[in-house]
Design an enzyme around this catalytic site. Structure first.
Site, PDB file in Angstrom:
ATOM      1  N   ASP A  36       0.871  -1.190   0.000  1.00  0.00           N
ATOM      2  CA  ASP A  36       0.000   0.000   0.000  1.00  0.00           C
ATOM      3  C   ASP A  36       0.899   1.228   0.000  1.00  0.00           C
ATOM      4  O   ASP A  36       2.069   1.150   0.393  1.00  0.00           O
ATOM      5  CB  ASP A  36      -0.922   0.008   1.238  1.00  0.00           C
ATOM      6  CG  ASP A  36      -2.189   0.847   1.027  1.00  0.00           C
ATOM      7  OD1 ASP A  36      -2.076   2.003   0.570  1.00  0.00           O
ATOM      8  OD2 ASP A  36      -3.274   0.351   1.320  1.00  0.00           O
ATOM      9  N   TYR A 154     -13.937   6.816 -12.623  1.00  0.00           N
ATOM     10  CA  TYR A 154     -13.930   5.615 -11.774  1.00  0.00           C
ATOM     11  C   TYR A 154     -14.599   4.451 -12.501  1.00  0.00           C
ATOM     12  O   TYR A 154     -14.075   3.334 -12.547  1.00  0.00           O
ATOM     13  CB  TYR A 154     -14.666   5.936 -10.468  1.00  0.00           C
ATOM     14  CG  TYR A 154     -14.696   4.805  -9.468  1.00  0.00           C
ATOM     15  CD1 TYR A 154     -13.611   4.565  -8.629  1.00  0.00           C
ATOM     16  CD2 TYR A 154     -15.814   3.983  -9.344  1.00  0.00           C
ATOM     17  CE1 TYR A 154     -13.639   3.538  -7.698  1.00  0.00           C
ATOM     18  CE2 TYR A 154     -15.853   2.958  -8.421  1.00  0.00           C
ATOM     19  CZ  TYR A 154     -14.763   2.742  -7.597  1.00  0.00           C
ATOM     20  OH  TYR A 154     -14.791   1.714  -6.682  1.00  0.00           O
ATOM     21  N   LYS A 158     -13.078   0.807 -13.711  1.00  0.00           N
ATOM     22  CA  LYS A 158     -13.578  -0.475 -13.204  1.00  0.00           C
ATOM     23  C   LYS A 158     -14.153  -1.342 -14.337  1.00  0.00           C
ATOM     24  O   LYS A 158     -14.052  -2.570 -14.293  1.00  0.00           O
ATOM     25  CB  LYS A 158     -14.619  -0.237 -12.105  1.00  0.00           C
ATOM     26  CG  LYS A 158     -14.038   0.423 -10.858  1.00  0.00           C
ATOM     27  CD  LYS A 158     -12.940  -0.418 -10.223  1.00  0.00           C
ATOM     28  CE  LYS A 158     -12.480   0.143  -8.877  1.00  0.00           C
ATOM     29  NZ  LYS A 158     -11.474  -0.699  -8.219  1.00  0.00           N
ATOM     30  N   ILE A 187     -19.704  -0.562   0.305  1.00  0.00           N
ATOM     31  CA  ILE A 187     -19.026  -1.221   1.425  1.00  0.00           C
ATOM     32  C   ILE A 187     -18.517  -0.143   2.376  1.00  0.00           C
ATOM     33  O   ILE A 187     -17.935   0.858   1.931  1.00  0.00           O
ATOM     34  CB  ILE A 187     -17.832  -2.076   0.917  1.00  0.00           C
ATOM     35  CG1 ILE A 187     -18.249  -3.010  -0.233  1.00  0.00           C
ATOM     36  CG2 ILE A 187     -17.202  -2.860   2.078  1.00  0.00           C
ATOM     37  CD1 ILE A 187     -19.314  -4.021   0.086  1.00  0.00           C
ATOM     38  N   THR A 189     -16.183   1.597   4.194  1.00  0.00           N
ATOM     39  CA  THR A 189     -14.729   1.749   4.330  1.00  0.00           C
ATOM     40  C   THR A 189     -14.404   3.245   4.337  1.00  0.00           C
ATOM     41  O   THR A 189     -15.262   4.066   3.990  1.00  0.00           O
ATOM     42  CB  THR A 189     -13.986   1.125   3.121  1.00  0.00           C
ATOM     43  OG1 THR A 189     -14.257   1.938   1.963  1.00  0.00           O
ATOM     44  CG2 THR A 189     -14.406  -0.306   2.861  1.00  0.00           C
TER      45      THR A 189
HETATM   46  N1  NAD Z   1     -16.053   0.839  -0.542  1.00  0.00           N
HETATM   47  C1  NAD Z   1     -16.875   0.609  -1.546  1.00  0.00           C
HETATM   48  O1  NAD Z   1     -18.082   0.868  -1.475  1.00  0.00           O
HETATM   49  C2  NAD Z   1     -16.343  -0.008  -2.820  1.00  0.00           C
HETATM   50  C3  NAD Z   1     -17.275  -0.418  -3.775  1.00  0.00           C
HETATM   51  C4  NAD Z   1     -16.838  -0.999  -4.946  1.00  0.00           C
HETATM   52  C5  NAD Z   1     -15.475  -1.158  -5.155  1.00  0.00           C
HETATM   53  N2  NAD Z   1     -14.584  -0.742  -4.209  1.00  0.00           N
HETATM   54  C6  NAD Z   1     -13.174  -0.946  -4.486  1.00  0.00           C
HETATM   55  O2  NAD Z   1     -12.580  -1.667  -3.433  1.00  0.00           O
HETATM   56  C7  NAD Z   1     -11.177  -1.352  -3.375  1.00  0.00           C
HETATM   57  C8  NAD Z   1     -10.803  -1.009  -1.947  1.00  0.00           C
HETATM   58  O3  NAD Z   1     -11.478   0.184  -1.581  1.00  0.00           O
HETATM   59  P1  NAD Z   1     -11.868   0.539  -0.079  1.00  0.00           P
HETATM   60  O4  NAD Z   1     -13.291   0.857  -0.090  1.00  0.00           O
HETATM   61  O5  NAD Z   1     -11.327  -0.476   0.833  1.00  0.00           O
HETATM   62  O6  NAD Z   1     -11.101   1.929   0.042  1.00  0.00           O
HETATM   63  P2  NAD Z   1      -9.970   2.466   1.057  1.00  0.00           P
HETATM   64  O7  NAD Z   1      -9.753   3.864   0.654  1.00  0.00           O
HETATM   65  O8  NAD Z   1     -10.365   2.156   2.459  1.00  0.00           O
HETATM   66  O9  NAD Z   1      -8.717   1.557   0.690  1.00  0.00           O
HETATM   67  C9  NAD Z   1      -8.024   1.717  -0.518  1.00  0.00           C
HETATM   68  C10 NAD Z   1      -6.551   1.494  -0.238  1.00  0.00           C
HETATM   69  O10 NAD Z   1      -5.844   1.583  -1.475  1.00  0.00           O
HETATM   70  C11 NAD Z   1      -4.649   2.275  -1.230  1.00  0.00           C
HETATM   71  N3  NAD Z   1      -4.110   2.891  -2.432  1.00  0.00           N
HETATM   72  C12 NAD Z   1      -4.573   3.994  -3.074  1.00  0.00           C
HETATM   73  N4  NAD Z   1      -3.773   4.278  -4.104  1.00  0.00           N
HETATM   74  C13 NAD Z   1      -2.776   3.362  -4.108  1.00  0.00           C
HETATM   75  C14 NAD Z   1      -1.651   3.139  -4.925  1.00  0.00           C
HETATM   76  N5  NAD Z   1      -1.369   3.947  -5.954  1.00  0.00           N
HETATM   77  N6  NAD Z   1      -0.849   2.086  -4.641  1.00  0.00           N
HETATM   78  C15 NAD Z   1      -1.096   1.269  -3.590  1.00  0.00           C
HETATM   79  N7  NAD Z   1      -2.159   1.446  -2.778  1.00  0.00           N
HETATM   80  C16 NAD Z   1      -2.984   2.474  -3.032  1.00  0.00           C
HETATM   81  C17 NAD Z   1      -5.035   3.352  -0.197  1.00  0.00           C
HETATM   82  O11 NAD Z   1      -3.889   3.875   0.472  1.00  0.00           O
HETATM   83  C18 NAD Z   1      -5.967   2.566   0.701  1.00  0.00           C
HETATM   84  O12 NAD Z   1      -5.257   1.959   1.771  1.00  0.00           O
HETATM   85  C19 NAD Z   1     -10.953  -0.221  -4.374  1.00  0.00           C
HETATM   86  O13 NAD Z   1     -10.429  -0.748  -5.582  1.00  0.00           O
HETATM   87  C20 NAD Z   1     -12.351   0.324  -4.582  1.00  0.00           C
HETATM   88  O14 NAD Z   1     -12.479   0.948  -5.831  1.00  0.00           O
HETATM   89  C21 NAD Z   1     -14.982  -0.162  -3.045  1.00  0.00           C
END
Ligand code: NAD
Length: 247
Positions: A36, A154, A158, A187, A189
């Site tokens: 990360d 975004y 995706k 989700i 987060t």
């Molecule tokens: N939370 C939701 O509702 C949701 C829904 C659909 C998809 N997602 C996807 O799930 C994944 C995780 O998201 P989350 O909700 O846990 O978000 P989050 O922001 O809690 O976690 C994302 C993590 O990715 C890391 N990150 C960002 N840029 C980076 C880079 N260049 N290199 C390495 N790490 C990097 C961040 O530091 C963070 O720790 C993402 O791909 C997001 O698009 C999330």
């Protein structure tokens, strides 16, 4: 302990879904590489303190030299890579409609969310081929299949992740490598906690179960897809959304 003696790389392991996925892998016996730009160390420490085995890399998924460093260290330390969970991702920092989005931010989102997934697969696949197989799970989004307001760059990223997952699965199936994606709904987060409250309210209303998902509810699916129980599943995208897309 489905992952005893398995070596797993988890990107985005410092927060949210990636953190939950890394911790679950650790609980099930995996040797976990937490990757990360921030927070990877804390997650690796939690795994090690709980009696597991993990190390951390502060590394950017959109930078190829960072992947080279992480993979070289993983192979040097543990000799192989059995699975990759590509979870790292970002939302746009600026208004994300087709008209309002600007070029630099479009490039940043695509670079992390889509190029980062390509780089991850490009970095680990040669080692999986050499060792006779492996599993990759890429975290896409429900936005890959359902239009959601204000998520232009975004959504483009995706959609690319889901399509690339299907394509890569075909090329590497003959090497006993299974590649799948998960398309989560909403989700709970830090990513969502930072979004507009109205957006969160609207997405909960759109979700028949009436709540956001917990990061573990995506992690469980990721672990299943990386386990031997999923050996006959490849090139698929799995919606985990509390029923949002069932409307
Ligand atoms: N939370 C939701 O509702 C949701 C829904 C659909 C998809 N997602 C996807 O799930 C994944 C995780 O998201 P989350 O909700 O846990 O978000 P989050 O922001 O809690 O976690 C994302 C993590 O990715 C890391 N990150 C960002 N840029 C980076 C880079 N260049 N290199 C390495 N790490 C990097 C961040 O530091 C963070 O720790 C993402 O791909 C997001 O698009 C999330």
């Amino acid at each position: 302990m489905r992952f005893q003696d398995k070596v797993v790389i988890v990107t985005g392991a410092g927060s949210g879904i990636g953190e939950a996925t890394a911790l679950q892998f650790g609980r099930e016996g995996a040797q976990v590489v937490c990757m990360d730009v921030k927070g990877a160390q804390a997650t690796a420490e939690r795994i090690n303190q709980a009696g597991g085995r993990a190390f951390a890399h502060t590394a950017d998924v959109s930078k190829w030299p960072d992947w080279e460093r992480v993979v070289e260290h993983t192979i040097g330390s543990w000799g192989k890579i059995d699975a990759l969970a590509a979870v790292a991702g970002v939302l746009s920092r600026t208004a994300d409609t087709v008209i309002d989005q600007d070029e630099a931010e479009w490039d940043r989102v695509l670079s992390i969310n889509l190029k980062g997934v390509w780089f991850g697969m490009k970095a680990v696949l040669p080692h999986m081929i050499a060792s006779g197989g492996g599993k990759i799970v890429n975290i896409s989004s429900l936005s890959a299949i359902v239009g959601i307001p204000g998520l232009a760059a975004y959504t483009a990223s995706k959609g690319g992740v889901s399509a690339l997952t299907r394509q890569a699965a075909i090329d590497y199936a003959k090497y006993n490598i299974q590649i799948n994606a998960i398309e989560p709904g909403i989700i709970e987060t830090p990513m969502v906690q930072g979004a507009e409250p109205e957006m969160a309210r609207a997405t909960i209303e759109a979700t028949p179960v009436g709540r956001m998902g917990h990061p573990n509810e995506i992690a469980y699916m990721a672990l299943f897809l990386c386990s031997d129980q999923a050996n006959f599943i490849t090139g698929q995208t799995f919606v985990v959304d509390g029923g949002w897309s069932a409307h």
